[in-house]
Design a protein around this motif. Structure first.
Motif, PDB file in Angstrom:
ATOM      1  N   HIS A  66      21.875 -45.011  45.945  1.00 59.19           N
ATOM      2  CA  HIS A  66      22.321 -45.114  47.279  1.00 59.19           C
ATOM      3  C   HIS A  66      21.406 -44.725  48.543  1.00 59.19           C
ATOM      4  N   ASP A  87      31.091 -42.525  45.394  1.00 61.55           N
ATOM      5  CA  ASP A  87      30.099 -41.538  44.846  1.00 61.55           C
ATOM      6  C   ASP A  87      30.150 -40.381  45.589  1.00 61.55           C
ATOM      7  N   THR A 135      32.197 -46.764  47.646  1.00 59.34           N
ATOM      8  CA  THR A 135      31.734 -47.716  46.531  1.00 59.34           C
ATOM      9  C   THR A 135      32.860 -48.836  46.370  1.00 59.34           C
TER      10      THR A 135
END
Ligand SMILES: *[C@@H]1O[C@H](CO)[C@@H](O)[C@H](O)[C@H]1NC(C)=O
Ligand SMILES: CC(=O)N[C@H]1CO[C@H](CO)[C@@H](O)[C@@H]1O
Length: 174
Positions: A143, A61, A55
């Motif tokens: 995501h 993440d 990220t």
């Protein structure tokens, strides 16, 4: 030459991918494992492995993948859960501090040793008591992949239909 060319290709492919790929392990003193989900009421959230989703520089993440080949190899260092992402510097499981009145909080894999206080009780990985760890949560999230969170035990979470409570169990690779 052919070998070098394909290496260069590989390097650029890796650089272009948001996923930090698995690389050769450099530590020799600890057992390496992948963290695998189980116990979810939603079958799609079982048998997934923790993966680092880039990220920003030094930040990822924790997302989940069914592809063990792209999972992030982990090891315990005392009470830190660290990841070997193939760099000379360490990466650690970092829990976001529960200071926003949230019933669950995010989990990251950042440079450094991460958050201390992890343990394995023989079955699964438990997070730090000091953070009010109340279990792991997997949600289909931004995501475009299932993403890992932890539940803050002092609030009663209303679990959305896209989320499941899971156990995270080390599956040893060495
Ligand atoms: C384990 O953690 C300590 C700091 O608590 C650090 O000095 C050491 O390098 C770490 N080991 C590995 C293999 O990263
Ligand atoms: C390269 C490396 O990490 N070597 C270590 C392997 O494990 C032994 C014993 O734990 C260490 O002494 C080495 O430094």
């Amino acid at each position: 030459m052919k070998f070098l060319a394909s290496l260069a290709l590989l390097a650029s492919a890796v650089a272009a991918s948001p996923i930090v790929s698995r690389q050769a392990s450099s530590s020799n003193s600890t057992q390496t494992f992948h963290l695998k989900t189980s116990g979810a009421s939603n079958e799609d959230h079982n048998n997934l492995y923790v993966e680092a989703y880039h990220t920003g520089a030094g930040f990822n993440d924790a997302v989940l993948t069914s592809d063990v080949g792209s999972a992030a190899p982990a090891f315990l260092n005392g009470t830190y859960t660290q990841f070997d992402l193939g760099t000379p510097f360490p990466w650690g499981f970092k829990l976001t501090a529960p200071n926003n009145y949230g019933a669950w909080e995010s989990v990251q894999i950042n440079t450094g040793y991460g958050t201390e206080g992890f343990s394995t009780d023989g079955s699964g990985l438990e997070g730090p008591e000091a953070y009010g760890f109340g279990g792991w949560l997997v949600c289909d999230w931004y995501h475009n992949a299932p993403q890992l969170f932890y539940i803050y035990r002092y609030y009663t979470p209303t679990i959305p239909s896209s989320c499941s409570r899971v156990d995270l169990t080390p599956e040893y690779t060495s």
